[in-house]
Motif scaffolding. Structure first.
Motif, short mmCIF file in Angstrom:
data_model
loop_
_atom_site.label_atom_id
_atom_site.label_comp_id
_atom_site.label_asym_id
_atom_site.label_seq_id
_atom_site.Cartn_x
_atom_site.Cartn_y
_atom_site.Cartn_z
N LEU A 268 54.86 43.05 23.54
CA LEU A 268 54.77 43.04 25.05
C LEU A 268 55.23 44.53 25.17
N PRO A 269 54.75 45.35 26.11
CA PRO A 269 55.23 46.77 26.37
C PRO A 269 56.65 46.65 26.70
N MET A 270 57.33 47.61 26.33
CA MET A 270 58.88 48.03 26.65
C MET A 270 58.86 48.88 28.16
N PRO A 271 59.72 48.43 28.75
CA PRO A 271 60.13 49.17 30.08
C PRO A 271 60.24 50.58 29.72
N PRO A 272 59.82 51.41 30.91
CA PRO A 272 59.95 53.15 30.50
C PRO A 272 61.52 53.44 30.27
N TYR A 273 62.15 52.82 31.05
CA TYR A 273 63.54 52.92 30.99
C TYR A 273 64.32 51.55 31.10
N VAL A 274 65.30 51.49 30.36
CA VAL A 274 65.89 49.98 30.10
C VAL A 274 67.17 49.99 31.24
N THR A 275 66.73 49.06 32.37
CA THR A 275 67.67 48.91 33.45
C THR A 275 68.68 47.65 32.78
N ALA A 276 69.70 47.33 33.87
CA ALA A 276 70.61 46.38 33.96
C ALA A 276 69.82 45.01 33.89
N ASP B 152 66.66 44.72 33.01
CA ASP B 152 65.88 44.55 31.90
C ASP B 152 66.84 43.77 30.87
N VAL B 153 68.01 44.13 30.63
CA VAL B 153 69.07 43.86 29.81
C VAL B 153 69.05 42.09 30.04
N THR B 154 69.44 41.76 31.32
CA THR B 154 69.47 40.26 31.90
C THR B 154 68.34 39.56 31.29
N PHE B 155 67.09 40.01 31.28
CA PHE B 155 65.85 39.39 31.09
C PHE B 155 65.85 39.27 29.58
N ALA B 156 66.33 40.40 28.97
CA ALA B 156 66.10 40.58 27.37
C ALA B 156 66.95 39.44 26.84
N VAL B 157 68.28 39.39 27.34
CA VAL B 157 69.26 38.28 26.88
C VAL B 157 68.95 37.02 26.95
N LYS B 158 68.05 36.74 28.16
CA LYS B 158 67.48 35.24 28.40
C LYS B 158 66.24 35.26 27.49
N ALA B 159 65.51 36.15 27.20
CA ALA B 159 64.15 35.96 26.20
C ALA B 159 65.04 35.74 24.92
N VAL B 160 65.81 36.32 24.31
CA VAL B 160 66.36 36.06 23.07
C VAL B 160 67.07 34.71 23.08
N ALA B 161 67.79 34.24 23.89
CA ALA B 161 68.58 33.02 23.96
C ALA B 161 67.47 31.92 23.81
N VAL B 162 66.55 31.95 24.96
CA VAL B 162 65.61 30.97 25.29
C VAL B 162 64.46 30.89 23.88
N HIS B 163 64.27 31.98 23.20
CA HIS B 163 63.28 31.89 22.34
C HIS B 163 63.95 32.05 20.89
N ALA B 164 64.99 31.31 20.58
CA ALA B 164 65.85 31.33 19.38
C ALA B 164 64.99 30.56 18.24
N ALA B 165 65.67 30.63 17.09
CA ALA B 165 65.16 30.14 15.99
C ALA B 165 65.32 28.65 15.83
N GLU B 166 64.59 27.74 15.60
CA GLU B 166 64.73 26.35 15.01
C GLU B 166 63.91 26.29 13.90
N GLN B 167 64.93 25.39 12.85
CA GLN B 167 64.14 25.27 11.57
C GLN B 167 63.02 23.82 11.85
N TRP B 168 61.92 23.99 11.11
CA TRP B 168 60.80 23.06 11.07
C TRP B 168 60.52 23.05 9.77
N PRO B 169 59.81 21.92 9.21
CA PRO B 169 59.34 21.64 7.71
C PRO B 169 58.77 22.92 7.19
N ASP B 170 57.94 23.67 8.09
CA ASP B 170 57.12 24.83 7.53
C ASP B 170 57.90 26.23 7.84
N GLY B 171 59.03 26.21 8.35
CA GLY B 171 59.78 27.53 8.37
C GLY B 171 60.34 27.58 9.80
N LEU B 172 61.16 28.50 9.87
CA LEU B 172 61.63 29.05 11.41
C LEU B 172 60.54 29.07 12.59
#
Length: 84
Positions: A11-19, A21-41
């Motif tokens: 995904l492309p980075m924003p040209p300037y990281v705004t507040a 963007d940080v809110t969206f990024a925190v949500k992306a990291v939280a929602v797309h967290a790792a989960e253990q599966w038989p074939d790995g994370l």
């Protein structure tokens, strides 16, 4: 067969990281967290190999903003607490 990450690329980075963007990024990291599966994370949201595209994007945005791992974890915890 190619994975979706190989087909779509990063995904492309924003040209300037705004507040906002940080809110969206925190949500992306939280929602797309790792989960253990038989074939790995895997991403708990889309089951792609972890870290998925959105998790990587979120981490790049937060890294560009200069946040440490501890600060990122605190923001995720704060977001989780506000959603309860």
């Amino acid at each position: 067969m190619q994975s979706i990450d190989e087909v779509l690329g990063e995904l492309p980075m924003p040209p300037y990281v705004t507040a906002e963007d940080v809110t969206f990024a925190v949500k992306a990291v939280a929602v797309h967290a790792a989960e253990q599966w038989p074939d790995g994370l895997r991403c708990r949201n889309d089951r792609a190999p972890h870290p998925c595209r959105l998790h990587r994007w979120g981490r790049r945005v937060l890294d560009q903003r200069g946040l440490t791992n501890g600060q990122i974890q605190a923001l995720i915890a704060e977001q989780d607490a506000s959603q309860r």
